[in-house]
Write a protein that holds these residues in place. Structure first.
Motif, PDB file in Angstrom:
ATOM      1  N   LEU A 132     -21.717 -45.704 -27.713  1.00  0.00           N
ATOM      2  CA  LEU A 132     -21.285 -44.311 -27.609  1.00  0.00           C
ATOM      3  C   LEU A 132     -21.470 -43.545 -28.909  1.00  0.00           C
ATOM      4  CD1 LEU A 132     -18.080 -44.418 -25.383  1.00  0.00           C
ATOM      5  CD2 LEU A 132     -20.290 -43.393 -24.858  1.00  0.00           C
ATOM      6  N   ILE A 133     -21.247 -44.205 -30.030  1.00  0.00           N
ATOM      7  CA  ILE A 133     -21.422 -43.523 -31.320  1.00  0.00           C
ATOM      8  C   ILE A 133     -22.866 -43.076 -31.489  1.00  0.00           C
ATOM      9  CG2 ILE A 133     -21.252 -43.760 -33.828  1.00  0.00           C
ATOM     10  CD1 ILE A 133     -18.542 -43.728 -32.365  1.00  0.00           C
ATOM     11  N   GLU A 134     -23.808 -43.932 -31.136  1.00  0.00           N
ATOM     12  CA  GLU A 134     -25.223 -43.574 -31.229  1.00  0.00           C
ATOM     13  C   GLU A 134     -25.557 -42.430 -30.276  1.00  0.00           C
ATOM     14  OE1 GLU A 134     -29.115 -43.173 -32.107  1.00  0.00           O
ATOM     15  OE2 GLU A 134     -27.566 -44.233 -33.262  1.00  0.00           O
ATOM     16  N   ARG A 135     -25.011 -42.490 -29.070  1.00  0.00           N
ATOM     17  CA  ARG A 135     -25.266 -41.424 -28.092  1.00  0.00           C
ATOM     18  C   ARG A 135     -24.713 -40.081 -28.581  1.00  0.00           C
ATOM     19  NH1 ARG A 135     -27.040 -41.547 -22.974  1.00  0.00           N
ATOM     20  NH2 ARG A 135     -26.490 -39.792 -21.633  1.00  0.00           N
ATOM     21  N   ARG A 166     -26.918 -38.691 -31.276  1.00  0.00           N
ATOM     22  CA  ARG A 166     -28.126 -38.057 -30.733  1.00  0.00           C
ATOM     23  C   ARG A 166     -27.828 -36.641 -30.229  1.00  0.00           C
ATOM     24  NH1 ARG A 166     -29.213 -43.111 -28.147  1.00  0.00           N
ATOM     25  NH2 ARG A 166     -28.782 -42.125 -26.143  1.00  0.00           N
ATOM     26  N   GLN A 167     -26.656 -36.455 -29.632  1.00  0.00           N
ATOM     27  CA  GLN A 167     -26.273 -35.109 -29.166  1.00  0.00           C
ATOM     28  C   GLN A 167     -26.208 -34.139 -30.359  1.00  0.00           C
ATOM     29  OE1 GLN A 167     -25.694 -33.896 -26.096  1.00  0.00           O
ATOM     30  NE2 GLN A 167     -25.628 -35.737 -24.865  1.00  0.00           N
ATOM     31  N   PHE A 168     -25.552 -34.581 -31.436  1.00  0.00           N
ATOM     32  CA  PHE A 168     -25.446 -33.736 -32.627  1.00  0.00           C
ATOM     33  C   PHE A 168     -26.819 -33.448 -33.220  1.00  0.00           C
ATOM     34  CE2 PHE A 168     -20.965 -34.446 -32.406  1.00  0.00           C
ATOM     35  CZ  PHE A 168     -20.360 -33.507 -33.233  1.00  0.00           C
ATOM     36  N   GLN A 169     -27.665 -34.458 -33.289  1.00  0.00           N
ATOM     37  CA  GLN A 169     -28.998 -34.277 -33.861  1.00  0.00           C
ATOM     38  C   GLN A 169     -29.835 -33.333 -33.012  1.00  0.00           C
ATOM     39  OE1 GLN A 169     -30.202 -38.365 -34.077  1.00  0.00           O
ATOM     40  NE2 GLN A 169     -28.888 -38.797 -35.845  1.00  0.00           N
ATOM     41  N   THR A 226     -32.359 -28.041 -32.273  1.00  0.00           N
ATOM     42  CA  THR A 226     -32.517 -26.873 -31.411  1.00  0.00           C
ATOM     43  C   THR A 226     -32.028 -25.610 -32.119  1.00  0.00           C
ATOM     44  OG1 THR A 226     -32.194 -28.285 -29.477  1.00  0.00           O
ATOM     45  CG2 THR A 226     -31.991 -25.921 -29.131  1.00  0.00           C
ATOM     46  N   THR A 227     -30.916 -25.713 -32.814  1.00  0.00           N
ATOM     47  CA  THR A 227     -30.376 -24.562 -33.542  1.00  0.00           C
ATOM     48  C   THR A 227     -31.329 -24.134 -34.646  1.00  0.00           C
ATOM     49  OG1 THR A 227     -28.117 -25.266 -33.049  1.00  0.00           O
ATOM     50  CG2 THR A 227     -28.393 -23.716 -34.860  1.00  0.00           C
ATOM     51  N   HIS A 228     -31.907 -25.085 -35.356  1.00  0.00           N
ATOM     52  CA  HIS A 228     -32.867 -24.761 -36.421  1.00  0.00           C
ATOM     53  C   HIS A 228     -34.092 -24.055 -35.842  1.00  0.00           C
ATOM     54  CE1 HIS A 228     -36.100 -25.463 -39.366  1.00  0.00           C
ATOM     55  NE2 HIS A 228     -35.132 -25.238 -40.235  1.00  0.00           N
ATOM     56  N   ASP A 229     -34.623 -24.567 -34.744  1.00  0.00           N
ATOM     57  CA  ASP A 229     -35.771 -23.929 -34.093  1.00  0.00           C
ATOM     58  C   ASP A 229     -35.425 -22.508 -33.648  1.00  0.00           C
ATOM     59  OD1 ASP A 229     -37.155 -26.291 -34.458  1.00  0.00           O
ATOM     60  OD2 ASP A 229     -36.980 -26.935 -32.351  1.00  0.00           O
ATOM     61  N   ALA A 230     -34.220 -22.330 -33.136  1.00  0.00           N
ATOM     62  CA  ALA A 230     -33.794 -21.016 -32.632  1.00  0.00           C
ATOM     63  C   ALA A 230     -33.673 -20.001 -33.762  1.00  0.00           C
ATOM     64  CB  ALA A 230     -32.474 -21.142 -31.887  1.00  0.00           C
ATOM     65  N   LEU A 231     -33.233 -20.432 -34.935  1.00  0.00           N
ATOM     66  CA  LEU A 231     -33.055 -19.516 -36.058  1.00  0.00           C
ATOM     67  C   LEU A 231     -34.352 -18.788 -36.371  1.00  0.00           C
ATOM     68  CD1 LEU A 231     -31.556 -18.310 -38.464  1.00  0.00           C
ATOM     69  CD2 LEU A 231     -32.132 -20.383 -39.755  1.00  0.00           C
ATOM     70  N   GLU A 232     -35.439 -19.530 -36.468  1.00  0.00           N
ATOM     71  CA  GLU A 232     -36.726 -18.913 -36.809  1.00  0.00           C
ATOM     72  C   GLU A 232     -37.195 -17.950 -35.726  1.00  0.00           C
ATOM     73  OE1 GLU A 232     -39.691 -21.694 -38.044  1.00  0.00           O
ATOM     74  OE2 GLU A 232     -38.299 -22.747 -39.381  1.00  0.00           O
ATOM     75  N   MET A 233     -36.947 -18.295 -34.476  1.00  0.00           N
ATOM     76  CA  MET A 233     -37.409 -17.473 -33.357  1.00  0.00           C
ATOM     77  C   MET A 233     -36.520 -16.268 -33.086  1.00  0.00           C
ATOM     78  SD  MET A 233     -38.360 -20.347 -30.505  1.00  0.00           S
ATOM     79  CE  MET A 233     -38.330 -19.085 -29.249  1.00  0.00           C
ATOM     80  N   LEU A 234     -35.221 -16.420 -33.264  1.00  0.00           N
ATOM     81  CA  LEU A 234     -34.279 -15.448 -32.712  1.00  0.00           C
ATOM     82  C   LEU A 234     -33.542 -14.580 -33.720  1.00  0.00           C
ATOM     83  CD1 LEU A 234     -32.728 -17.620 -29.848  1.00  0.00           C
ATOM     84  CD2 LEU A 234     -34.534 -15.895 -29.695  1.00  0.00           C
ATOM     85  N   ALA A 235     -33.638 -14.866 -35.011  1.00  0.00           N
ATOM     86  CA  ALA A 235     -32.875 -14.079 -35.984  1.00  0.00           C
ATOM     87  C   ALA A 235     -33.198 -12.579 -35.882  1.00  0.00           C
ATOM     88  CB  ALA A 235     -33.110 -14.596 -37.403  1.00  0.00           C
ATOM     89  N   ALA A 236     -34.477 -12.241 -35.864  1.00  0.00           N
ATOM     90  CA  ALA A 236     -34.861 -10.823 -35.798  1.00  0.00           C
ATOM     91  C   ALA A 236     -34.468 -10.177 -34.465  1.00  0.00           C
ATOM     92  CB  ALA A 236     -36.352 -10.662 -36.068  1.00  0.00           C
ATOM     93  N   PRO A 237     -34.733 -10.817 -33.309  1.00  0.00           N
ATOM     94  CA  PRO A 237     -34.286 -10.206 -32.053  1.00  0.00           C
ATOM     95  C   PRO A 237     -32.761 -10.080 -31.949  1.00  0.00           C
ATOM     96  CG  PRO A 237     -35.933 -11.894 -31.608  1.00  0.00           C
ATOM     97  CD  PRO A 237     -35.600 -11.988 -33.061  1.00  0.00           C
ATOM     98  N   ILE A 238     -32.012 -11.040 -32.503  1.00  0.00           N
ATOM     99  CA  ILE A 238     -30.546 -10.917 -32.484  1.00  0.00           C
ATOM    100  C   ILE A 238     -30.127  -9.710 -33.312  1.00  0.00           C
ATOM    101  CG2 ILE A 238     -28.371 -11.984 -33.216  1.00  0.00           C
ATOM    102  CD1 ILE A 238     -29.672 -14.727 -32.541  1.00  0.00           C
ATOM    103  N   ARG A 240     -32.518 -28.147 -21.907  1.00  0.00           N
ATOM    104  CA  ARG A 240     -31.278 -28.784 -21.461  1.00  0.00           C
ATOM    105  C   ARG A 240     -30.176 -27.729 -21.396  1.00  0.00           C
ATOM    106  NH1 ARG A 240     -29.628 -33.725 -24.879  1.00  0.00           N
ATOM    107  NH2 ARG A 240     -28.014 -33.736 -23.275  1.00  0.00           N
ATOM    108  N   THR A 241     -29.457 -27.714 -20.292  1.00  0.00           N
ATOM    109  CA  THR A 241     -28.415 -26.715 -20.097  1.00  0.00           C
ATOM    110  C   THR A 241     -27.393 -26.724 -21.229  1.00  0.00           C
ATOM    111  OG1 THR A 241     -28.699 -26.800 -17.705  1.00  0.00           O
ATOM    112  CG2 THR A 241     -26.622 -25.909 -18.511  1.00  0.00           C
ATOM    113  N   ALA A 242     -26.991 -27.907 -21.670  1.00  0.00           N
ATOM    114  CA  ALA A 242     -25.994 -27.988 -22.743  1.00  0.00           C
ATOM    115  C   ALA A 242     -26.486 -27.313 -24.012  1.00  0.00           C
ATOM    116  CB  ALA A 242     -25.637 -29.447 -23.033  1.00  0.00           C
ATOM    117  N   ARG A 243     -27.747 -27.563 -24.396  1.00  0.00           N
ATOM    118  CA  ARG A 243     -28.282 -26.950 -25.613  1.00  0.00           C
ATOM    119  C   ARG A 243     -28.397 -25.440 -25.453  1.00  0.00           C
ATOM    120  NH1 ARG A 243     -27.920 -31.910 -26.704  1.00  0.00           N
ATOM    121  NH2 ARG A 243     -25.805 -31.075 -26.777  1.00  0.00           N
TER     122      ARG A 243
END
Length: 197
Positions: free
Chosen positions: A3-6, A9-12, A17-29, A169-172
């Motif tokens: 469970l710790i590994e799982r 992986r969720q946190f990673q 995903t958050t890092h990828d979103a920053l580059e794409m979405l900062a200006a539109p936000i 993924r819906t959660a992300r």
């Protein structure tokens, strides 16, 4: 099963995903913050609606505009379109469930208002009908989606803003939507109150 590994992986996955979103979405936000702030300063209002799992986030966002986010300020004109018993009860005939939000927008929306929608897949019939109703009312639209944006992306006009989470993924997607909503609240407060840091 480790469970710790799982969980790790969720946190990673979230971090990537958050890092990828920053580059794409900062200006539109930032653009969405400016559109909503301009509407509010011009006596407009923000109407918010979310597809099934996003409806709670829509209500929370509207509440944060009305009641305050992290800073003390006057209430802002925001309204979460509801799916409560009174709006679901048919008055005449049997209106389509897809028209739930659109009927409220046609009743409440005015030119210069902003519609903020949340839909992880971008294919919710209620959200699609809401966007079409907002277009009839000459409202600006800010749409939060995921994946490729679905039907919602196809409906948006050149003046609208599409904030599409770079995830499938819906959660992300939902995690990014919540972060985007917090950025919107913070940005509106910053512009309205002249906060520099």
């Amino acid at each position: 099963m480790d469970l710790i590994e799982r969980i790790s992986r969720q946190f990673q996955d979230n971090t990537r995903t958050t890092h990828d979103a920053l580059e794409m979405l900062a200006a539109p936000i930032a653009g969405a913050v400016e559109v909503m702030t301009s509407s509010l300063l011009d006596n407009g209002k923000i109407l918010v609606c979310g597809g099934s799992g996003s409806s709670g986030d829509a209500r929370r966002f509207a509440a944060q505009l009305v009641n305050g986010f992290e800073l003390e300020r006057p209430s802002l004109a925001a309204f979460a379109l509801s799916a409560d018993a009174s709006t679901l009860a048919p008055i005449a005939g049997d209106p389509s469930p897809a028209a739930l939000f659109s009927r409220q927008i046609l009743a409440l929306g005015q030119p210069g208002d902003v519609l903020l929608t949340l839909s992880t897949r971008g294919d919710s019939s209620r959200i699609v009908d809401a966007i079409q109703a907002a277009q009839e009312r000459d409202m600006r639209i800010i749409a939060l989606t995921g994946i490729e944006g679905g039907t919602v992306a196809e409906l948006l006009g050149p003046e609208d803003i599409h904030l599409c989470a770079p995830a499938d993924r819906t959660a992300r997607i939902q995690e990014l939507h919540l972060l985007i909503l917090h950025c919107l609240c913070d940005g509106i407060d910053c512009l309205l109150l002249g906060v520099e840091d």
